[in-house]
Design an enzyme around this catalytic site. Structure first.
Site, PDB file in Angstrom:
ATOM      1  N   TYR A  80      71.900  23.968  68.570  1.00  0.00           N
ATOM      2  CA  TYR A  80      72.842  25.069  68.821  1.00  0.00           C
ATOM      3  C   TYR A  80      74.114  24.831  68.008  1.00  0.00           C
ATOM      4  CZ  TYR A  80      75.722  28.530  71.138  1.00  0.00           C
ATOM      5  OH  TYR A  80      76.515  29.606  71.383  1.00  0.00           O
ATOM      6  N   PHE A 132      78.436  51.498  50.423  1.00  0.00           N
ATOM      7  CA  PHE A 132      77.101  51.339  50.977  1.00  0.00           C
ATOM      8  C   PHE A 132      77.155  51.902  52.402  1.00  0.00           C
ATOM      9  CE2 PHE A 132      73.632  49.224  53.190  1.00  0.00           C
ATOM     10  CZ  PHE A 132      72.604  49.732  52.420  1.00  0.00           C
ATOM     11  N   THR A 133      76.020  52.395  52.899  1.00  0.00           N
ATOM     12  CA  THR A 133      76.020  53.113  54.190  1.00  0.00           C
ATOM     13  C   THR A 133      76.676  52.313  55.326  1.00  0.00           C
ATOM     14  OG1 THR A 133      73.771  52.288  54.541  1.00  0.00           O
ATOM     15  CG2 THR A 133      73.980  54.528  53.672  1.00  0.00           C
ATOM     16  N   ASP A 222      80.750  42.387  47.670  1.00  0.00           N
ATOM     17  CA  ASP A 222      79.504  42.467  48.421  1.00  0.00           C
ATOM     18  C   ASP A 222      78.443  41.953  47.457  1.00  0.00           C
ATOM     19  OD1 ASP A 222      77.065  43.169  49.501  1.00  0.00           O
ATOM     20  OD2 ASP A 222      77.752  45.093  50.292  1.00  0.00           O
ATOM     21  N   LYS A 265      68.583  40.039  51.136  1.00  0.00           N
ATOM     22  CA  LYS A 265      68.391  40.322  49.712  1.00  0.00           C
ATOM     23  C   LYS A 265      68.694  39.044  48.915  1.00  0.00           C
ATOM     24  CE  LYS A 265      69.872  45.181  50.118  1.00  0.00           C
ATOM     25  NZ  LYS A 265      68.683  45.993  49.870  1.00  0.00           N
ATOM     26  N   ARG A 388      67.897  58.322  49.476  1.00  0.00           N
ATOM     27  CA  ARG A 388      69.285  57.905  49.239  1.00  0.00           C
ATOM     28  C   ARG A 388      70.025  59.124  48.719  1.00  0.00           C
ATOM     29  NH1 ARG A 388      70.140  52.916  51.708  1.00  0.00           N
ATOM     30  NH2 ARG A 388      70.208  54.651  53.109  1.00  0.00           N
ATOM     31  N   PHE A 454      70.171  58.710  59.250  1.00  0.00           N
ATOM     32  CA  PHE A 454      68.902  58.575  58.531  1.00  0.00           C
ATOM     33  C   PHE A 454      67.963  57.559  59.170  1.00  0.00           C
ATOM     34  CE2 PHE A 454      69.827  54.480  56.526  1.00  0.00           C
ATOM     35  CZ  PHE A 454      71.209  54.442  56.557  1.00  0.00           C
TER      36      PHE A 454
END
Ligand code: F0G
Length: 481
Positions: A80, A132-133, A222, A265, A388, A454
């Site tokens: 932990y 970005f969303t 990002d 990613k 998109r 979406f």
């Protein structure tokens, strides 16, 4: 590994890995694909994975792991607090980015939640190359506003500009001069997702950093799609061609104050994290991590995930590894382009992007052309892409539609997953759809969530066009799947 050229055969992208673990695929007959689409309410997120032949929805969390990643997960140190695996990951991030501090989070949007909770207040303005969303959702949740300053070429689907992700420096300077007090940070998204995985040049990042420094505003990256951006810097940017991927990473990250990433990613695994250059925000951020994500040595990730990311980040420093996705995407894009099928050019990272505004120009933005095209492609080939476009935008505060700047259907290529023959199959079905594009009509919402609609919204076709499309398929393909 050096370059391999073909002497006699057609030059095609070549894998530099072998496949050891496979997952069986099933292609349902077209009638069943139509039925599954209806069950999923025309929202491809609501399909079951088993009903999909080629899942090109995303490259997020579905990249193939390497043997070394898998081996590391078995050896992960489970605790932990104080997991040795975390310290290995921390050291890796610190050394690659040259940053002092690293905090874990369970995925990219969790990093965005932590950072916006800490930095964005009502009335703030956040300039960026493009949104970005999830980033936009968190900035607006905190009462801030996103200001997109992508250079004009970025929104032109047909272009030869190698760096369409660049921010417009004049516009940035102008807003920093005028609105400095309202700007908590400037955000640059590497491998700009929503405009077709388009990279940012080193010079543009350098100039951005200069402007931010002069204005005393922190610069944030990002880095979720950094690996694609690194490949394009190596292959398209004069300043980088003699540098190794590791050196380019150092150069790039030296320009930023904060770097966050989705490890779904970057790193070929799952998870996320935030690297900070100095300790200014460290204590506040630590409090938020333990409140929202988990203890500081796991932040919502399993130790297995952290072990896989650490190895995945090492693999990201190899050009022969990170070039695989972009090379396959280039093949995909160029073949479609050759056939006259509208795609975003030049080829970017992440996936091949069909330009729905030219594929189905007869569908108005209010009837979601890119979402209609994505539904049609599932019928035509059992292929799942991701809309998109306008469907991925939430409505304006007054309830009117926020029409997207681009209407794209993204066909993502998760790294190391698809073979060239599968891509050729996708091209064949897209070609058929192009020949039958007049059959495709629009969609409308039957259930419409307010935020990130979406993901789980439900839709219906505006006529019986989907039945007609399935019938045309059966007529042309006889008893073939
Ligand atoms: N930033 C960028 C540039 C992304 O592409 C994503 C995710 C996130 C942040 C959020 O990360 O999913 O780990 O919470 N992109 C995925 C996609 C969802 O399909 O493009 P996350």
């Amino acid at each position: 590994m050096g370059t391999i050229t073909f002497r006699y055969s057609e030059a095609v992208p070549l894998e530099s890995h072998r496949v050891r673990i496979v997952q069986k695929l099933e292609l349902l007959p077209v009638e069943q694909r139509l039925a599954k689409l209806k069950e999923a309410k025309n929202n491809l997120y609501l399909l079951h994975n088993r009903d999909i032949f080629l899942d090109m929805l995303t490259d997020s969390g579905v990249n193939a792991m390497s043997d070394n990643q898998l081996a590391a997960t078995i050896n992960a140190d489970d605790a932990y607090a104080g997991s040795e695996t975390f310290y290995i990951l921390e050291k890796k991030v610190q050394s690659l980015f040259g940053m002092e501090h690293f905090l874990p989070a369970h995925q990219g949007r969790a990093c965005e939640k932590l950072l916006t909770d800490m930095l964005v207040k009502p009335g703030d303005l956040v300039p960026m190359n493009y949104h970005f969303t999830t980033t936009k959702a968190h900035i607006t949740r905190c009462g801030g506003e996103v200001l997109e300053l992508i250079k004009p070429a970025g929104l032109n689907p047909v272009s030869h500009d190698p760096f369409k992700g660049d921010i417009d420096l004049d516009a940035l300077k102008d807003v920093l001069d005028r609105e400095r007090q309202r700007i908590p940070f400037v955000r640059i998204e590497a491998g700009t997702n929503l405009i077709g995985g388009q990279p940012v040049s080193l010079d543009n990042m350098r100039q951005t950093a200069k402007l931010c420094k002069a204005a005393g505003v922190p610069l944030m990256m990002d880095a979720s799609l950094l690996q694609d951006n690194l490949h394009f810097l190596k292959t398209r940017d004069e300043h980088c061609k003699n540098l190794s991927i590791k050196e380019i990473t150092k150069e790039v990250s030296s320009l930023f104050d904060i770097i966050y990433f989705s490890a779904r990613k970057l790193g070929f695994a799952t998870g996320g994290g935030i690297a900070l250059r100095d300790a200014k925000h460290l204590n506040r951020l630590k409090e938020l991590v333990v409140r929202d994500e988990g203890f500081l040595t796991y932040g919502g990730m399993s130790t297995k995930e952290m072990a896989a990311i650490a190895i995945g980040l090492d693999e990201t420093m190899e050009e022969s590894v990170i070039s695989h996705g972009p090379q396959f995407i280039e093949f995909f894009v160029n073949e479609l382009d050759r056939l006259g099928i509208p795609v975003v050019t030049p080829p970017g990272g992440l996936g091949c992007h069909l330009d729905a505004s030219r594929f189905v120009p007869h569908i108005p933005q209010s009837a979601y052309p890119a979402a209609s095209l994505s539904a049609a492609l599932y019928i035509a080939g059992g292929i799942r892409g991701m809309e998109r476009g306008t469907l991925s935008e939430d409505r304006n505060p007054d309830g009117s539609e926020h029409f997207a700047s681009m209407e794209l259907l993204r066909l993502a290529l998760p790294r190391r997953v698809f073979t060239l023959s599968q891509i050729k199959y996708a091209i064949d079905r897209i070609h058929w759809l192009w020949d039958n594009r007049q059959l495709i009509e629009g969609l409308t919402f039957t259930t419409e969530p307010e935020i990130l609609r979406f993901f789980v919204g439900e839709l219906a076709p505006l006529s019986d066009w989907q039945e007609k499309l399935a019938k045309a398929f059966r007529r042309d393909f006889a008893d073939s799947l």
